[in-house]
Design a protein around this motif. Structure first.
Motif, PDB file in Angstrom:
ATOM      1  N   THR A 120      50.090   0.243  32.823  1.00 10.63           N
ATOM      2  CA  THR A 120      49.445  -1.063  32.883  1.00 10.63           C
ATOM      3  C   THR A 120      50.531  -2.135  32.750  1.00 10.63           C
ATOM      4  N   ILE A 121      50.191  -3.351  33.070  1.00 11.09           N
ATOM      5  CA  ILE A 121      51.135  -4.466  32.900  1.00 11.09           C
ATOM      6  C   ILE A 121      51.573  -4.569  31.438  1.00 11.09           C
ATOM      7  N   GLU A 122      50.616  -4.407  30.522  1.00 15.44           N
ATOM      8  CA  GLU A 122      50.928  -4.513  29.098  1.00 15.44           C
ATOM      9  C   GLU A 122      51.901  -3.414  28.659  1.00 15.44           C
ATOM     10  N   ASP A 123      51.646  -2.159  29.117  1.00 11.96           N
ATOM     11  CA  ASP A 123      52.557  -1.062  28.789  1.00 11.96           C
ATOM     12  C   ASP A 123      53.949  -1.318  29.374  1.00 11.96           C
ATOM     13  N   TRP A 124      53.990  -1.816  30.600  1.00 10.78           N
ATOM     14  CA  TRP A 124      55.277  -2.107  31.248  1.00 10.78           C
ATOM     15  C   TRP A 124      56.070  -3.116  30.421  1.00 10.78           C
ATOM     16  N   ARG A 125      55.425  -4.162  29.982  1.00 10.55           N
ATOM     17  CA  ARG A 125      56.120  -5.186  29.193  1.00 10.55           C
ATOM     18  C   ARG A 125      56.656  -4.626  27.890  1.00 10.55           C
ATOM     19  N   LEU A 126      55.861  -3.781  27.218  1.00 11.04           N
ATOM     20  CA  LEU A 126      56.326  -3.183  25.965  1.00 11.04           C
ATOM     21  C   LEU A 126      57.520  -2.256  26.193  1.00 11.04           C
ATOM     22  N   LEU A 127      57.481  -1.475  27.271  1.00  9.32           N
ATOM     23  CA  LEU A 127      58.516  -0.459  27.490  1.00  9.32           C
ATOM     24  C   LEU A 127      59.774  -0.973  28.162  1.00  9.32           C
ATOM     25  N   THR A 128      59.721  -2.131  28.756  1.00 10.40           N
ATOM     26  CA  THR A 128      60.910  -2.626  29.459  1.00 10.40           C
ATOM     27  C   THR A 128      61.431  -3.931  28.869  1.00 10.40           C
ATOM     28  N   GLY A 129      60.942  -4.267  27.709  1.00 11.05           N
ATOM     29  CA  GLY A 129      61.459  -5.461  27.033  1.00 11.05           C
ATOM     30  C   GLY A 129      60.856  -6.683  27.594  1.00 11.05           C
TER      31      GLY A 129
END
Length: 129
Positions: A120-129
């Motif tokens: 998800t967009i939220e997971d992407w933001r958490l995992l890629t800074g």
């Protein structure tokens, strides 16, 4: 980390037959590179990049340098320039916040089995800074 750096520098990443979601990969998809194992930065997302093209692997066209004994892939992702995360992002502490986390967090490694997950967009933001 060395093999991942070499793959990213060459702009090529192999995708193997048993990789879930491999048929869903397409040009312009964003990709997060996670390192498994026990070496430096294992357990971390170390880079992000974008798929330029997905192509079927052709016999005789090596993906990895010959010093590595790697299997033959089904597909090869041609990648744009990699953005290395500094510092790399540790996955395990973020698990309770991720939509891909298993219900039983003691089986946290199961979310990465097979090597390819849609985020998800939220997971992407958490995992890629």
């Amino acid at each position: 980390m060395e093999l991942a750096r070499e793959r990213l520098a060459a702009g090529r990443w192999p995708i193997y037959r048993a990789t879930p979601n491999r048929a869903a990969l397409a040009a312009d998809d964003a990709v997060a590179i996670y390192l498994a194992g026990h070496a430096l930065h294992s357990g971390c997302v170390v880079a992000r990049t974008t798929i330029v093209r997905v192509r079927t692997w052709r016999s005789g066209s090596p993906v990895d340098p010959t010093k590595y004994d790697t299997d033959r892939p089904d597909f090869v992702l041609e990648l744009g320039p990699a953005d290395f995360l500094n510092p790399p992002v540790e996955l395990r502490p973020l698990l309770p916040l991720l939509s891909i986390a298993p219900k039983n967090l003691s089986n946290w490694g199961s979310v990465l089995q097979g090597g390819c997950r849609r985020l998800t967009i939220e997971d992407w933001r958490l995992l890629t800074g």
